[in-house]
Structure formats: C-alpha cells, structure tokens
Write a protein that holds these residues in place. Structure first.
Motif, PDB file in Angstrom:
ATOM      1  N   ASN A 194       5.301   6.758   1.413  1.00 11.27           N
ATOM      2  CA  ASN A 194       5.494   5.611   2.287  1.00 11.27           C
ATOM      3  C   ASN A 194       4.899   4.385   1.619  1.00 11.27           C
ATOM      4  O   ASN A 194       3.835   4.458   1.008  1.00 11.27           O
ATOM      5  CB  ASN A 194       4.816   5.863   3.642  1.00 11.27           C
ATOM      6  CG  ASN A 194       4.924   4.654   4.548  1.00 11.27           C
ATOM      7  OD1 ASN A 194       4.015   3.826   4.615  1.00 11.27           O
ATOM      8  ND2 ASN A 194       6.048   4.520   5.224  1.00 11.27           N
ATOM      9  N   ASN A 211       1.415   5.425  -0.002  1.00 12.78           N
ATOM     10  CA  ASN A 211       0.801   6.699   0.375  1.00 12.78           C
ATOM     11  C   ASN A 211       1.734   7.834  -0.015  1.00 12.78           C
ATOM     12  O   ASN A 211       2.948   7.743   0.204  1.00 12.78           O
ATOM     13  CB  ASN A 211       0.579   6.746   1.888  1.00 12.78           C
ATOM     14  CG  ASN A 211      -0.547   5.834   2.309  1.00 12.78           C
ATOM     15  OD1 ASN A 211      -1.708   6.078   1.974  1.00 12.78           O
ATOM     16  ND2 ASN A 211      -0.211   4.767   3.023  1.00 12.78           N
ATOM     17  N   SER A 254       7.527  -1.001   6.521  1.00 11.14           N
ATOM     18  CA  SER A 254       7.156   0.349   6.103  1.00 11.14           C
ATOM     19  C   SER A 254       8.399   1.098   5.601  1.00 11.14           C
ATOM     20  O   SER A 254       9.325   1.364   6.376  1.00 11.14           O
ATOM     21  CB  SER A 254       6.543   1.031   7.331  1.00 11.14           C
ATOM     22  OG  SER A 254       6.480   2.406   7.169  1.00 11.14           O
ATOM     23  N   ILE A 307      -0.032   9.771  10.970  1.00 12.40           N
ATOM     24  CA  ILE A 307       0.808  10.895  10.526  1.00 12.40           C
ATOM     25  C   ILE A 307      -0.056  12.158  10.652  1.00 12.40           C
ATOM     26  O   ILE A 307      -0.928  12.398   9.801  1.00 12.40           O
ATOM     27  CB  ILE A 307       1.230  10.737   9.042  1.00 12.40           C
ATOM     28  CG1 ILE A 307       1.950   9.416   8.785  1.00 12.40           C
ATOM     29  CG2 ILE A 307       2.034  11.935   8.546  1.00 12.40           C
ATOM     30  CD1 ILE A 307       3.429   9.412   9.089  1.00 12.40           C
ATOM     31  N   LEU A 352       0.868  -1.179   0.000  1.00 14.42           N
ATOM     32  CA  LEU A 352       0.000   0.000   0.000  1.00 14.42           C
ATOM     33  C   LEU A 352       0.909   1.234   0.000  1.00 14.42           C
ATOM     34  O   LEU A 352       1.802   1.335   0.837  1.00 14.42           O
ATOM     35  CB  LEU A 352      -0.894  -0.007   1.246  1.00 14.42           C
ATOM     36  CG  LEU A 352      -1.825   1.179   1.421  1.00 14.42           C
ATOM     37  CD1 LEU A 352      -2.821   1.280   0.255  1.00 14.42           C
ATOM     38  CD2 LEU A 352      -2.597   1.061   2.736  1.00 14.42           C
ATOM     39  N   MET A 374      -2.509  10.964   7.795  1.00 17.64           N
ATOM     40  CA  MET A 374      -3.070   9.618   7.984  1.00 17.64           C
ATOM     41  C   MET A 374      -3.617   9.583   9.404  1.00 17.64           C
ATOM     42  O   MET A 374      -2.868   9.837  10.355  1.00 17.64           O
ATOM     43  CB  MET A 374      -1.938   8.596   7.818  1.00 17.64           C
ATOM     44  CG  MET A 374      -2.236   7.197   8.248  1.00 17.64           C
ATOM     45  SD  MET A 374      -3.170   6.288   7.032  1.00 17.64           S
ATOM     46  CE  MET A 374      -1.881   5.816   5.870  1.00 17.64           C
TER      47      MET A 374
HETATM   48  O1  AKG Z   1       2.964   7.049   6.017  1.00 16.61           O
HETATM   49  C1  AKG Z   1       3.208   6.307   6.952  1.00 16.61           C
HETATM   50  O2  AKG Z   1       4.329   6.201   7.428  1.00 16.61           O
HETATM   51  C2  AKG Z   1       2.075   5.523   7.582  1.00 16.61           C
HETATM   52  C3  AKG Z   1       1.422   4.559   6.639  1.00 16.61           C
HETATM   53  C4  AKG Z   1       0.415   3.706   7.362  1.00 16.61           C
HETATM   54  O3  AKG Z   1       0.167   3.873   8.527  1.00 16.61           O
HETATM   55  C5  AKG Z   1      -0.304   2.672   6.639  1.00 16.61           C
HETATM   56  O4  AKG Z   1      -0.151   2.528   5.407  1.00 16.61           O
HETATM   57  O5  AKG Z   1      -1.079   1.946   7.304  1.00 16.61           O
END
Ligand code: AKG
Length: 195
Positions: free
Chosen positions: A188, A105, A132, A176, A103, A114
C-alpha cells in the motif's frame, strides 16, 4: 474505471474509491517491480517505552525539506523512486491536488498488520486528503468510528485507489488487522501533503 463515493450520513466518512485505477496487467508489473526494487526495511518503533519491530516492511519518499513524524519515528526526504514519481503524477491528476510524500507498506503475509490509527498529524493540516493505492492480495481495511459504535470494512483491490477526505481522519480510525487466513502479499502506498 469504477468510481464509488461513500458518504455515511452523520459519520463524516468521506471516501472516493476507484477499483481499477491501474489495469490488471499494469498492477501485476508494478507489484513485481516494487517487490524487487524498493529498499524495504523493517523499522523499530517505540510502544509503551519498548522498542519493537513494526509488523510490516516500509519505505518512504518525500520532496526536499519534507519530514514526517509518526509513532516516534521521523522520516527524512529520500530521492523519489521513478515508479513512485510516476504514480504520484497519475494520482495528482486524478485527485486534482499535489502531494509531497509517499509512505509505503508491505504486508508479507497475514501476520503483518497495521494498528488502528488516524492520519491526523498536525503537519497534514485540518482536512487532509490521503490517497491510498493498493497492490497485491486483498486484506480487510477496517474503519472504526471514534465515538459511535460503527465499523466499516473495505477490501482494497489490486491496482485500486482510495481517497480519504474531509473530516474522515477526525472521526474515524483505520487499520489492517492480522488474519490467520492465507492471504497473498500486499503493498500500500499512501500519498500525503505535508504542510
Ligand atoms: O495498508 C493500508 O491500506 C493502510 C495504510 C495506512 O493506514 C497508512 O499508511 O497510514
């Protein structure tokens, strides 16, 4: 490679942090390539019965047959982007396990965020390992304990890898927060193993 293992006693926070998982040069190249070649989208989620746009851009890759549902959204398999496939292999080599989805972001500025949540969907299993990987400007990554009044802040560096393990998702939320400070764009990528 700086490795840091954090285990805060009696709180079940279990993290492994690798500050320079990629070299600075490589991380710079990857940031640019991800910005230009990932098909970023702003999806709508349902919050208290209302459709609202997610405060960030996202993308999703998973193996055939692997679906993931969160915040009322179901993500379906998409053919892996070559860069994500390469990153998946490098992360698997480090974590000594396999992942079948990623996933992504993209936080364009300090207003992208987030909300607090745990990666504890039943399809992730009992003690999920979430890998991550971060690129771009640092943001506050905040852990908040579900029962105790404890918080733990990290700043995830450009090119770093954080593994969240053990009971972390059962006892801690993470998020976040938005910020009014000037921050650089950040991406991320969380690798998950959906059972
Ligand atoms: O951007 C981040 O470090 C957090 C991403 C996150 O919490 C997620 O994808 O569940």
């Amino acid at each position: 490679m700086l490795h840091l293992t954090e285990y805060i006693e009696d709180t079940q926070l279990e993290l492994i942090y690798v500050e320079s998982f990629l070299s600075l040069r490589e991380a710079d190249q990857w940031l640019e390539e991800c910005r230009e070649t990932i098909p970023w989208q702003q999806l709508q989620i349902k919050l208290m019965g209302k459709e609202i746009p997610q405060p960030r851009l996202t993308a999703w890759y998973s193996d055939p047959g692997v679906h993931y549902t969160y915040s009322g959204l179901t993500l379906h398999p998409t053919e892996w982007h070559p860069l994500m496939q390469e990153l998946r292999e490098r992360v698997e080599e480090f974590a000594l396990m396999t992942f079948n989805s990623a996933l992504l972001n993209y936080y364009r500025d300090g207003q992208d965020s987030m909300g607090f949540h745990a990666d504890n969907e039943p399809e992730l299993g009992k003690q999920p390992v979430i890998a991550s990987f971060s690129l771009g400007g640092p943001r506050r990554f905040v852990f908040k304990h579900r029962q105790l009044k404890k918080k733990h802040d990290l700043s995830l560096a450009h090119g770093s890898l954080l593994l969240m393990k053990g009971e972390t998702q059962h006892h801690w939320l993470h998020g976040i927060p938005k910020t009014k400070k000037h921050v650089n764009e950040r991406m991320n990528i969380t690798f998950r193993k959906i059972l």
